[in-house]
Motif scaffolding. Structure first.
Motif, short mmCIF file in Angstrom:
data_model
loop_
_atom_site.label_atom_id
_atom_site.label_comp_id
_atom_site.label_asym_id
_atom_site.label_seq_id
_atom_site.Cartn_x
_atom_site.Cartn_y
_atom_site.Cartn_z
N LEU A 1 116.70 55.19 -24.90
CA LEU A 1 118.45 55.42 -25.10
C LEU A 1 118.95 56.00 -23.58
CD1 LEU A 1 119.02 56.91 -28.93
CD2 LEU A 1 119.40 54.14 -27.83
N LYS A 2 118.48 57.26 -23.33
CA LYS A 2 119.36 57.24 -22.56
C LYS A 2 119.38 56.54 -21.65
CE LYS A 2 117.72 61.66 -22.59
NZ LYS A 2 116.72 63.01 -22.58
N THR A 3 117.91 55.57 -20.65
CA THR A 3 117.49 54.76 -20.16
C THR A 3 118.11 53.83 -20.15
OG1 THR A 3 115.09 55.90 -20.09
CG2 THR A 3 115.58 53.18 -19.14
N TYR A 4 118.79 53.34 -21.66
CA TYR A 4 119.13 52.23 -21.34
C TYR A 4 120.85 52.67 -22.38
CZ TYR A 4 115.28 49.63 -20.45
OH TYR A 4 114.16 49.77 -20.30
N ASN A 5 121.55 53.09 -21.24
CA ASN A 5 122.40 53.93 -22.08
C ASN A 5 123.79 52.64 -21.87
OD1 ASN A 5 123.38 54.27 -19.28
ND2 ASN A 5 123.71 56.24 -18.73
N ASP A 6 123.40 51.39 -21.18
CA ASP A 6 124.86 50.31 -21.69
C ASP A 6 124.64 49.65 -22.73
OD1 ASP A 6 122.89 49.85 -20.21
OD2 ASP A 6 123.60 48.30 -19.32
N ALA A 7 123.53 50.16 -23.46
CA ALA A 7 123.81 49.82 -25.15
C ALA A 7 124.44 50.35 -26.08
CB ALA A 7 122.64 48.99 -25.92
N ASP A 8 125.03 50.12 -27.17
CA ASP A 8 125.83 50.29 -28.02
C ASP A 8 124.66 51.45 -28.94
OD1 ASP A 8 128.20 51.52 -27.08
OD2 ASP A 8 129.05 49.54 -27.83
N VAL A 9 124.90 51.91 -30.07
CA VAL A 9 123.86 52.47 -30.97
C VAL A 9 124.78 52.71 -31.98
CG1 VAL A 9 122.21 54.10 -31.67
CG2 VAL A 9 122.54 53.55 -29.31
N ALA A 10 124.36 51.82 -33.50
CA ALA A 10 124.56 52.12 -34.45
C ALA A 10 122.91 52.68 -35.46
CB ALA A 10 124.33 51.09 -35.49
N ILE A 11 123.08 53.52 -35.85
CA ILE A 11 121.91 54.21 -36.98
C ILE A 11 122.43 54.20 -38.35
CG2 ILE A 11 120.77 56.55 -37.44
CD1 ILE A 11 122.14 57.58 -34.80
N GLN A 12 121.56 53.67 -39.41
CA GLN A 12 121.74 53.38 -40.65
C GLN A 12 121.00 53.95 -41.64
OE1 GLN A 12 122.02 49.10 -42.02
NE2 GLN A 12 124.48 48.98 -40.24
N GLY A 13 121.27 55.27 -42.66
CA GLY A 13 120.31 55.41 -43.80
C GLY A 13 120.30 55.05 -44.52
N TYR A 14 118.59 54.40 -44.80
CA TYR A 14 118.37 54.23 -46.82
C TYR A 14 117.65 54.65 -47.61
CZ TYR A 14 120.35 49.70 -44.60
OH TYR A 14 120.81 49.16 -43.80
N THR A 15 117.98 54.61 -48.70
CA THR A 15 116.52 55.78 -49.76
C THR A 15 115.95 53.73 -50.97
OG1 THR A 15 117.80 55.49 -51.75
CG2 THR A 15 118.34 57.52 -49.89
N ASP A 16 115.41 54.73 -51.53
CA ASP A 16 114.91 53.49 -52.73
C ASP A 16 115.00 53.60 -53.93
OD1 ASP A 16 113.87 56.20 -54.06
OD2 ASP A 16 112.01 55.94 -53.17
N ASN A 17 115.23 52.91 -55.16
CA ASN A 17 115.72 53.28 -56.03
C ASN A 17 115.85 54.84 -56.76
OD1 ASN A 17 113.73 52.33 -57.58
ND2 ASN A 17 114.87 50.48 -58.22
N ALA A 18 115.05 55.13 -56.62
CA ALA A 18 114.58 55.94 -57.47
C ALA A 18 115.50 57.03 -58.65
CB ALA A 18 113.02 57.08 -57.41
N GLY A 19 115.90 57.37 -59.56
CA GLY A 19 116.50 58.14 -60.14
C GLY A 19 116.74 59.58 -59.71
N TRP A 20 117.68 60.36 -59.64
CA TRP A 20 117.28 61.85 -59.09
C TRP A 20 117.37 62.42 -61.17
CZ3 TRP A 20 118.60 64.80 -55.50
CH2 TRP A 20 118.52 63.74 -53.81
N LYS A 21 116.90 63.73 -60.89
CA LYS A 21 116.71 63.94 -62.68
C LYS A 21 117.75 64.96 -63.07
CE LYS A 21 113.66 68.49 -64.25
NZ LYS A 21 113.03 69.13 -63.97
N ASN A 22 117.94 64.74 -64.55
CA ASN A 22 118.64 65.16 -65.18
C ASN A 22 120.36 63.95 -64.33
OD1 ASN A 22 117.73 66.92 -66.59
ND2 ASN A 22 118.00 68.01 -65.34
N SER A 23 120.25 62.95 -63.84
CA SER A 23 121.53 62.11 -63.40
C SER A 23 121.14 60.99 -64.04
CB SER A 23 121.38 62.38 -62.07
OG SER A 23 121.05 63.41 -61.14
N THR A 24 122.62 60.36 -64.20
CA THR A 24 122.69 59.10 -64.91
C THR A 24 122.21 58.43 -63.86
OG1 THR A 24 125.07 58.78 -64.30
CG2 THR A 24 124.99 59.73 -66.71
N ALA A 25 122.31 56.96 -63.76
CA ALA A 25 122.18 56.16 -62.98
C ALA A 25 123.25 55.60 -62.18
CB ALA A 25 122.16 54.27 -63.08
N GLU A 26 124.23 56.23 -62.18
CA GLU A 26 125.38 55.41 -61.60
C GLU A 26 125.74 56.84 -60.67
OE1 GLU A 26 130.28 56.04 -62.00
OE2 GLU A 26 129.20 55.94 -63.19
#
Length: 239
Positions: free
Chosen positions: A136-161
């Motif tokens: 990124l520092k070498t190609y510092n004239d390129a803009d950057v976007a960062i996106q995080g994702y998860t799987d669809n596993a549910g959390w303990k003691n939580s509803t789907a929502e």
């Protein structure tokens, strides 16, 4: 308007007949530039891009991109892609941004970066991200976007929502962890234009299998042409 559609169809036919799958970013940039700028480039991107879902990356630009400028941007992105491909644990591919211009998508599996349910970077991940920060520092004239994702596993003691919301929050925290580490490696804060957590949305694999879930737990980083890069390309000074 009809004549524009016919021109686009003709260009698309030429691209398909010439075997566009074998074109690198340089060649694709020339085709898009010759089509008359970013607007038509976005249409052609649906034909020659590797990942049309990612065409939302990048803000709309206010200037047209000519054929020569498209070639220069393509060359620049080819170099950035090669540099990113050398980073340990990085999966790299060429895509089109929202303007139909060449861009680079880099994917890190969350299994490499994080332990399950955590947004704290694993020690092994820091080596990869340190290497990537240098890109990124070498190609510092390129803009950057960062996106995080998860799987669809549910959390303990939580509803789907509730689980959906927690997954979205976790994905954002993971994206922010990557951002913070890159900033700590002296990547410019102005280069990172957006950081998002998209949770369970946009899966790339089947969530009904363990292997699919592992692929869906990921962080994607995009390098795309900044306005400064576009201006330099139009002026013929982009290297």
């Amino acid at each position: 308007m009809k004549s524009i559609r016919l021109s686009v169809l003709g260009l698309c036919s030429l691209v398909l007949l010439s075997g566009c799958g074998n074109l690198n970013n340089t060649a694709k940039g020339g085709i898009i530039g010759g089509a008359g700028g970013a607007a038509l480039g976005g249409i052609l991107g649906q034909v020659i891009g590797h990942n049309t879902k990612s065409t939302a990356i990048g803000a709309a630009i206010g200037t047209a991109v000519g054929a020569t400028a498209g070639v220069l941007i393509g060359k620049k992105m080819d170099k950035a892609k090669a540099a990113a491909a050398a980073v340990e644990n990085a999966q790299v591919e060429s895509i089109k941004d929202a303007n139909g211009l060449d861009a680079v998508k880099v994917t890190f599996d969350s299994g490499i970066l994080f332990t399950t349910g955590s947004a704290t970077l694993a020690n092994a991940a820091k080596t990869s991200l340190t290497e990537f920060a240098n890109v990124l520092k070498t190609y510092n004239d390129a803009d950057v976007a960062i996106q995080g994702y998860t799987d669809n596993a549910g959390w303990k003691n939580s509803t789907a929502e509730q689980s959906y919301k927690k997954n979205q929050e976790l994905s954002l925290k993971r994206a922010q962890s990557v951002q913070n580490y890159l900033l700590g490696q002296k990547v410019s804060s102005s280069q990172i234009r957006s950081v998002m957590g998209l949770g369970e949305d946009n899966p790339v694999a089947d969530n009904s299998t363990a292997a699919g879930k592992a692929q869906n737990r990921r962080v994607e980083i995009y390098l795309y042409a900044s306005q400064a890069m576009i201006d330099a390309a139009n002026a013929g000074t982009l290297e």
